[in-house]
Design an enzyme around this catalytic site. Structure first.
Site, PDB file in Angstrom:
ATOM      1  N   ILE A   1      19.644 177.960  71.938  1.00 34.36           N
ATOM      2  CA  ILE A   1      20.091 179.266  72.028  1.00 34.36           C
ATOM      3  C   ILE A   1      19.984 179.914  73.428  1.00 34.36           C
ATOM      4  CG2 ILE A   1      19.904 181.769  71.117  1.00 34.36           C
ATOM      5  CD1 ILE A   1      21.196 179.978  69.028  1.00 34.36           C
ATOM      6  N   HIS A   2      20.887 180.132  74.202  1.00 33.59           N
ATOM      7  CA  HIS A   2      20.610 180.593  75.467  1.00 33.59           C
ATOM      8  C   HIS A   2      21.649 181.724  76.144  1.00 33.59           C
ATOM      9  CE1 HIS A   2      23.674 177.674  76.662  1.00 33.59           C
ATOM     10  NE2 HIS A   2      23.767 178.293  77.920  1.00 33.59           N
TER      11      HIS A   2
END
Ligand code: UD1
Length: 354
Positions: free
Chosen positions: A204-205
């Site tokens: 998740i970024h």
């Protein structure tokens, strides 16, 4: 004939590898310019080393900053580099700030620009990547589209006559690296003591997931409450934002882990129960490996993965249900090409140079 590839962020190094190899096979003078957008060794050097990419000819060292600061620093330095190298083609990759900087600098200096991975659209203009890819497509002279869907988007924007469908270079690199893996066990499973098929991998970024504290907390909570272990391969942006927000990226079912090299990612993903991500590249890699994918975004550019049943788009509160669903029907569809996209790219560039 000189092609100058401009790259700066992790997914661009993966796409660069097959291009660098194809250019070498064709005997083309290929120069690599690294903007320095990503500088941590696990986001940059490890890809050059593992994927056999020659060291960059120029490194601009721009580092992190706001969009304007980062892109502006790249523009100033790229103007000098292109003026010095006098490229026949500038090849720009994907949708990052390095992508738009290369296109903008080159087009204004009247160097021909080709955009690799042209035509992808999420139709979400709040994403910086959407702005980068639209502007890059419209500034470029040659649009190298990975899929028919991407080519259709370009046609609807009046860009059909600049478009060539070449396939997806990420398929090239995945096929060759997966073949090299043989029976390699999952590094993540070995390290954490999980059995094959019992764990999920998460990345998740995206700014839209990390920069809103409520949304990031909701994603983390869902991962912690999953009914099986999930290993978060945390990008530095996510670690930094979680720290600012006082959020623990482990606990419950959630295990925090540093990013993996490309080979270790493939080896870990192919033996996972599923992948939970907001990465564009990983959605496609998981599909190519036929691993169930849950994408924490309202849209995807890789619509084929959803249409074929392997990817589901969810909000944070939908993660648990989606990540515990059954695998869909098997498919032998190949929407992302045959693994020879990079040779096509080099051939198109060679035949249409100045
Ligand atoms: C960028 C791309 C995104 C791509 C992603 C792949 C843009 C607008 N976004 O996002 O499309 O999916 O790369 O990873 O170009 N940082 C480090 N070390 C690094 C690089 C970054 O610690 O080597 C941290 C810094 O705190 C930095 C933050 O990550 O401010 C964000 O980095 P940035 O390059 O702005 O964007 P990404 O989130 O990596």
């Amino acid at each position: 004939m000189q092609i100058v590839s401009v790259v700066g962020a992790r997914p661009q190094f993966v796409k660069l590898a097959p291009i660098a190899h194809a250019a070498a096979r064709a005997g083309i003078d290929h120069k690599i310019v690294h903007t320095g957008q990503h500088y941590d060794p696990m986001l940059s050097d490890v890809f050059f080393e593992q994927l056999g990419i020659p060291a960059p000819d120029r490194h601009l060292g721009v580092g992190s900053g706001s969009h304007g600061v980062q892109t502006g620093a790249m523009l100033a330095k790229l103007d000098e580099v292109f003026t010095d190298l006098q490229p026949d083609w500038v090849l720009t990759y994907g949708d990052t700030n390095s992508t738009i900087a290369a296109a903008l600098s080159a087009v204004k200096l009247h160097f021909p620009v080709a955009h690799l991975e042209a035509g992808l659209r999420s139709f979400n203009r709040a994403m910086p990547e959407e702005i980068n890819r639209i502007l890059t497509d419209h500034a470029s002279d040659l649009l190298l589209a990975p899929t028919q869907v991407a080519a259709d988007h370009l046609a609807s924007e009046g860009l059909a006559d600049k478009t060539v469908i070449v396939g997806d270079v990420m398929t090239d690199v995945l096929m060759s690296e997966a073949a090299n893996l043989g029976d390699t066990p999952s590094p993540v499973a070995e390290e954490l003591g999980f059995t094959d098929g019992s764990y999920s991998l998460a990345t998740i970024h995206r700014a839209e997931n990390t920069d809103d504290p409520t949304r990031l907390a909701a994603i983390v909570q869902s991962l912690q409450n999953l009914d099986h272990p999930v290993v978060l391969l945390a990008h530095p942006r996510t670690v930094a934002k979680a720290k600012d927000q006082g959020l623990d990226l482990s606990g419950g079912s959630l295990y925090l882990h540093e990013p993996l090299s490309y080979a270790n990612l493939l080896a870990s993903a192919r033996r996972a129960r599923g992948v939970i991500t907001d990465s564009g590249g990983l959605q496609k890699e998981a599909f190519l490996l036929r691993v169930l994918t849950t994408t924490v975004r309202p849209q995807t550019e890789w619509v084929e993965t959803v249409e074929l049943g392997w990817n589901e788009l969810v909000e944070p509160d939908g993660i648990i249900q989606a990540a515990t669903r059954e695998k869909p029907q098997s498919t032998d569809a190949t929407p992302y090409g045959d693994g020879h996209a990079a040779d096509r790219v080099v051939s198109v560039l060679s035949s249409s140079g100045r």
